[in-house]
Design an enzyme around this catalytic site. Structure first.
Site, short mmCIF file in Angstrom:
data_model
loop_
_atom_site.label_atom_id
_atom_site.label_comp_id
_atom_site.label_asym_id
_atom_site.label_seq_id
_atom_site.Cartn_x
_atom_site.Cartn_y
_atom_site.Cartn_z
N CYS A 103 -6.51 11.83 5.08
CA CYS A 103 -5.68 12.62 4.15
C CYS A 103 -6.32 13.92 3.70
O CYS A 103 -5.61 14.86 3.35
CB CYS A 103 -5.37 11.83 2.88
SG CYS A 103 -5.09 10.13 3.15
N HIS A 150 1.83 5.19 3.99
CA HIS A 150 2.03 6.02 5.17
C HIS A 150 1.71 5.23 6.44
O HIS A 150 0.96 4.26 6.40
CB HIS A 150 1.07 7.22 5.14
CG HIS A 150 1.41 8.26 4.12
ND1 HIS A 150 0.50 8.77 3.23
CD2 HIS A 150 2.58 8.91 3.86
CE1 HIS A 150 1.08 9.68 2.47
NE2 HIS A 150 2.33 9.79 2.83
C1 CIR Z 1 0.33 10.46 -2.81
O1 CIR Z 1 0.81 9.43 -3.24
O2 CIR Z 1 1.02 11.31 -2.24
C2 CIR Z 1 -1.14 10.72 -3.01
N1 CIR Z 1 -1.56 10.16 -4.26
C3 CIR Z 1 -1.94 10.12 -1.87
C4 CIR Z 1 -1.64 10.78 -0.55
C5 CIR Z 1 -2.48 10.25 0.55
N2 CIR Z 1 -2.22 10.96 1.75
C6 CIR Z 1 -2.25 10.42 2.96
O3 CIR Z 1 -2.42 9.22 3.10
N3 CIR Z 1 -2.02 11.21 3.99
#
Ligand code: CIR
Length: 256
Positions: A247, A160
């Site tokens: 997150c 991201h």
């Molecule tokens: C994913 O791959 O969607 C989750 N395992 C991790 C998401 C992390 N979210 C973020 O950086 N906003």
């Protein structure tokens, strides 16, 4: 009042989505204890934490940031790029309806909140494997009447935008220039991530406190040397699921 919405760690976290990391054993009990520590840090930074119940079928549901973009005037419910994560938005929609007028990203657009970095009235949105041009265009259309500008930002080799760049102060960003170009953020100053810490770009700024993972001590020293107050949190278990400090919460101001 400053609200932080969080969600309890799912019992299925071990089955999370992974893009850039190998799967590693996650200690669920430790993940939950660390999450409680994270909530205490949010409270210490002045947030009223609204903790949502565990969703056992949705492995990544602790990463609430990806489900919505909350602004002062409205909230935009996303359409996450990973199909397994789309049902997370249904529960979040119900919660945020209590705080904001809602809009949403529609198919075939995909957007993860982790790709959205707001600086003043500008939203920088990472063009990632999760967030596409269609959604960025739709977000720009939704937000134009409210006076927000939406700029897309190309990314290299990271999940991201906020994996690579986050805010330390009104005019300063923490950035890993291997993943994102500084020229995308004109007028801003920068603290660079220590090259030995590839996950060091994700900090959560609340008021004047920079909430930052204990796993990146070299970058933490750089942030402190630049004059910012850091509150360290241990997030080793959610880091194995490719999640960082931004997150795990949706932070916004609420009158009253
Ligand atoms: C994913 O791959 O969607 C989750 N395992 C991790 C998401 C992390 N979210 C973020 O950086 N906003």
């Amino acid at each position: 009042m400053r609200i932080a919405v969080t969600r309890e760690v799912s019992s299925a976290l071990q089955h999370c989505e992974l893009s850039y990391q190998q799967r590693a054993e996650i200690d669920l009990q430790l993940a939950r204890a660390q999450h409680r520590g994270y909530i205490q840090v949010l409270e210490g930074a002045g947030c009223r934490v609204v903790e949502l119940p565990m969703l056992p079928d949705l492995a990544d549901s602790v990463f609430v940031e990806d489900t919505a973009v909350v602004l002062d005037e409205l909230a935009v419910i996303t359409r996450p790029g990973a199909e397994s994560r789309r049902p997370e938005t249904h529960a979040m929609q119900k919660v945020l309806a209590g705080y904001r007028e809602l809009r949403s990203i529609s198919a075939p657009g995909t957007l993860d909140g982790g790709d959205v970095l707001r600086i003043g009235r500008t939203l920088y949105v990472g063009l990632s494997a999760r967030s596409n041009r269609t959604a960025i265009d739709e977000l720009a259309l939704i937000l134009a009447p409210f006076g927000y500008r939406v700029n897309s930002v190309p990314l290299r080799d990271c999940l991201h935008l906020k994996t690579a760049v986050t805010q330390l102060a009104a005019d300063t960003l923490l950035i890993d220039p291997r993943h994102v170009d500084k020229r995308a953020f004109p007028g801003m100053g920068f603290v660079e991530v220590d090259p030995a810490e590839p996950h060091g770009g994700n900090a959560l700024l609340i008021g004047a406190t920079v909430i930052y993972p204990a796993s990146c001590p070299r970058t933490q020293a750089r942030i402190e040397a630049s004059g910012y107050r850091v509150q360290s949190v241990d997030m080793s278990e959610t880091e194995k699921a490719e999640g960082g400090v931004t997150c795990c919460s949706l932070v916004f101001e609420q009158a009253g």
